[in-house]
Design a protein around this motif. Structure first.
Motif, mmCIF file in Angstrom:
data_model
loop_
_atom_site.group_PDB
_atom_site.id
_atom_site.type_symbol
_atom_site.label_atom_id
_atom_site.label_comp_id
_atom_site.label_asym_id
_atom_site.label_seq_id
_atom_site.Cartn_x
_atom_site.Cartn_y
_atom_site.Cartn_z
ATOM 1 N N GLN A 157 -9.421 -4.300 6.070
ATOM 2 C CA GLN A 157 -9.502 -2.847 5.894
ATOM 3 C C GLN A 157 -8.321 -2.134 6.556
ATOM 4 O OE1 GLN A 157 -11.958 -4.799 6.966
ATOM 5 N NE2 GLN A 157 -13.939 -4.232 6.087
ATOM 6 N N ALA A 158 -7.772 -2.743 7.615
ATOM 7 C CA ALA A 158 -6.637 -2.123 8.306
ATOM 8 C C ALA A 158 -5.437 -1.977 7.384
ATOM 9 C CB ALA A 158 -6.266 -2.949 9.542
ATOM 10 N N ALA A 159 -5.252 -2.941 6.484
ATOM 11 C CA ALA A 159 -4.148 -2.847 5.525
ATOM 12 C C ALA A 159 -4.353 -1.665 4.589
ATOM 13 C CB ALA A 159 -4.034 -4.147 4.742
ATOM 14 N N PHE A 160 -5.609 -1.422 4.188
ATOM 15 C CA PHE A 160 -5.907 -0.291 3.312
ATOM 16 C C PHE A 160 -5.648 1.032 4.041
ATOM 17 C CE2 PHE A 160 -7.677 -3.544 0.817
ATOM 18 C CZ PHE A 160 -7.960 -3.043 -0.443
ATOM 19 N N TRP A 161 -6.025 1.110 5.309
ATOM 20 C CA TRP A 161 -5.765 2.328 6.083
ATOM 21 C C TRP A 161 -4.264 2.564 6.246
ATOM 22 C CZ3 TRP A 161 -9.256 5.849 6.573
ATOM 23 C CH2 TRP A 161 -10.616 5.522 6.669
ATOM 24 N N ALA A 162 -3.511 1.496 6.485
ATOM 25 C CA ALA A 162 -2.060 1.641 6.652
ATOM 26 C C ALA A 162 -1.407 2.156 5.375
ATOM 27 C CB ALA A 162 -1.458 0.296 7.060
ATOM 28 N N VAL A 163 -1.814 1.607 4.231
ATOM 29 C CA VAL A 163 -1.271 2.065 2.951
ATOM 30 C C VAL A 163 -1.632 3.530 2.709
ATOM 31 C CG1 VAL A 163 -1.507 1.818 0.452
ATOM 32 C CG2 VAL A 163 -1.191 -0.202 1.872
ATOM 33 N N SER A 164 -2.853 3.916 3.066
ATOM 34 C CA SER A 164 -3.280 5.308 2.890
ATOM 35 C C SER A 164 -2.444 6.258 3.732
ATOM 36 C CB SER A 164 -4.766 5.444 3.253
ATOM 37 O OG SER A 164 -5.570 4.621 2.434
ATOM 38 N N LEU A 165 -2.148 5.873 4.962
ATOM 39 C CA LEU A 165 -1.371 6.738 5.857
ATOM 40 C C LEU A 165 0.066 6.914 5.360
ATOM 41 C CD1 LEU A 165 -2.596 5.512 9.376
ATOM 42 C CD2 LEU A 165 -3.123 7.689 8.242
ATOM 43 N N ILE A 166 0.684 5.823 4.915
ATOM 44 C CA ILE A 166 2.064 5.919 4.423
ATOM 45 C C ILE A 166 2.112 6.743 3.139
ATOM 46 C CG2 ILE A 166 4.059 4.620 3.638
ATOM 47 C CD1 ILE A 166 3.124 2.298 5.342
ATOM 48 N N THR A 167 1.127 6.561 2.271
ATOM 49 C CA THR A 167 1.072 7.353 1.043
ATOM 50 C C THR A 167 0.878 8.829 1.354
ATOM 51 O OG1 THR A 167 0.090 5.461 -0.106
ATOM 52 C CG2 THR A 167 -0.061 7.600 -1.191
ATOM 53 N N ALA A 168 0.034 9.130 2.343
ATOM 54 C CA ALA A 168 -0.176 10.525 2.747
ATOM 55 C C ALA A 168 1.114 11.131 3.287
ATOM 56 C CB ALA A 168 -1.279 10.596 3.796
ATOM 57 N N LEU A 169 1.853 10.355 4.058
ATOM 58 C CA LEU A 169 3.133 10.837 4.582
ATOM 59 C C LEU A 169 4.098 11.160 3.454
ATOM 60 C CD1 LEU A 169 5.178 11.318 6.877
ATOM 61 C CD2 LEU A 169 5.687 8.867 6.811
ATOM 62 N N SER A 170 4.207 10.261 2.474
ATOM 63 C CA SER A 170 5.122 10.512 1.358
ATOM 64 C C SER A 170 4.665 11.707 0.535
ATOM 65 C CB SER A 170 5.216 9.270 0.470
ATOM 66 O OG SER A 170 3.985 9.015 -0.187
#
Length: 311
Positions: A157-170
């Motif tokens: 799940q940590a990988a999913f959270w990391a992808v979500s955060l980077i996408t939110a930043l972009s």
């Protein structure tokens, strides 16, 4: 090159990481959800199905939408699907979320590619596309290992959270730097024109080439985690080709050789990747043969130690 082009590349990096990160987290997902690795591989197929459905439908649905609104909307759906998947660890639900996130990713891909072309002069369009798509190449080299690392220590799940955060930043940066409203500097697309485009025979050559290339990626990447345990070289053999291909292709287009030139470049990279894989297979077999011979020699010279090792 306008800064917004690199921001679009960041979006490709974030979402491309999600596309291929299952090459590293697939065994972890299978163990956590108590399903076989072969069944967990359906998550890769679900993402591919979502892209197949999303490309034509969302491409047509967003023809008249302002590009910034469409891009931000796709990213929000993508983030929501990943957050939901991380909060509800259920295999069936995860399958659905992979389809939803793939559709949003494909919609972003289509709109971002058109936006990148419209934001630069015609002489720099090839380079702009190569910069944007390079985000996906960087994702395969940096994003996938970076996504696998937190998954190994804090769960997949940590990988999913990391992808979500980077996408939110972009998405936040894109909201700031990309002009709003419709693009008035280029010809406006029409639904009838888009529906008639499949009648062009040369497009089907491009469709077939793309389909075969993507099918190869989706067939190989899910096997990286299992194969890396016995053959690390095979899990990384294609990374250099994936990284260099978009940049080289953009340079080829700018030289005037066009798409035909990029096809030859792609063929060269494919042959290189195939050669490295065959070489790795040969070396792996030689290593196994050497290990077996060494074991037999040890058993012959020291039978007592070999007998003790079998008990």
């Amino acid at each position: 090159m306008p800064f917004v082009i690199y921001v679009l590349g960041l979006g490709f990096f974030a979402q491309g990481t999600s596309e291929f990160m299952f090459s590293g987290v697939l065994p972890s997902v299978a163990h956590d959800l108590d399903v076989p690795v072969s069944s967990a591989g359906q998550l890769v197929s679900a993402f591919a199905i979502g892209m197949f459905i999303g490309a034509p439908l969302l491409g047509l649905a967003t023809l008249k939408m302002p590009r910034r609104a469409a891009l931000i909307g796709f990213q929000l759906v993508f983030i929501a699907a990943h957050v939901a998947a991380a909060l509800v660890p259920n295999f069936g639900f995860l399958l659905v979320m992979r389809v939803v996130s793939a559709m949003a990713y494909d919609g972003f891909w289509a709109v971002a590619s058109v936006a990148a072309i419209s934001l630069v002069v015609s002489a720099k369009r090839g380079r702009a596309i190569s910069v944007v798509v390079s985000g996906l190449s960087v994702a395969t080299i940096i994003g996938v290992p970076a996504g696998t690392l937190p998954a190994q220590h804090a769960g997949w799940q940590a990988a999913f959270w990391a992808v979500s955060l980077i996408t939110a930043l972009s998405a936040v940066v894109l909201l700031i730097v990309l002009p709003g409203g419709r693009d008035t500097t280029s010809a406006q697309p029409h639904l009838g024109t888009e529906l008639r485009s499949p009648r062009v025979p040369r497009l089907w050559v491009a469709y077939a080439t793309t389909a075969l290339s993507v099918a190869t990626d989706f067939a190989i990447f899910p096997t990286f985690a299992p194969s890396s345990r016995t053959s690390p070289a095979s899990a990384t053999a294609s990374y250099p080709c994936i990284a260099a291909a978009p940049v080289v292709s953009g340079l080829v287009i700018n030289t005037g050789l066009g798409l035909a030139g990029t096809a030859w470049i792609g063929a060269a990279f494919a042959v290189t990747a195939m050669g490295s894989t065959l070489l790795d297979r040969r070396l792996t077999r030689r290593h196994r043969t050497f290990t077996l011979e060494a074991g037999l020699l040890t058993a012959t010279l020291n039978p007592q130690q070999a007998a003790a090792a079998t008990h």
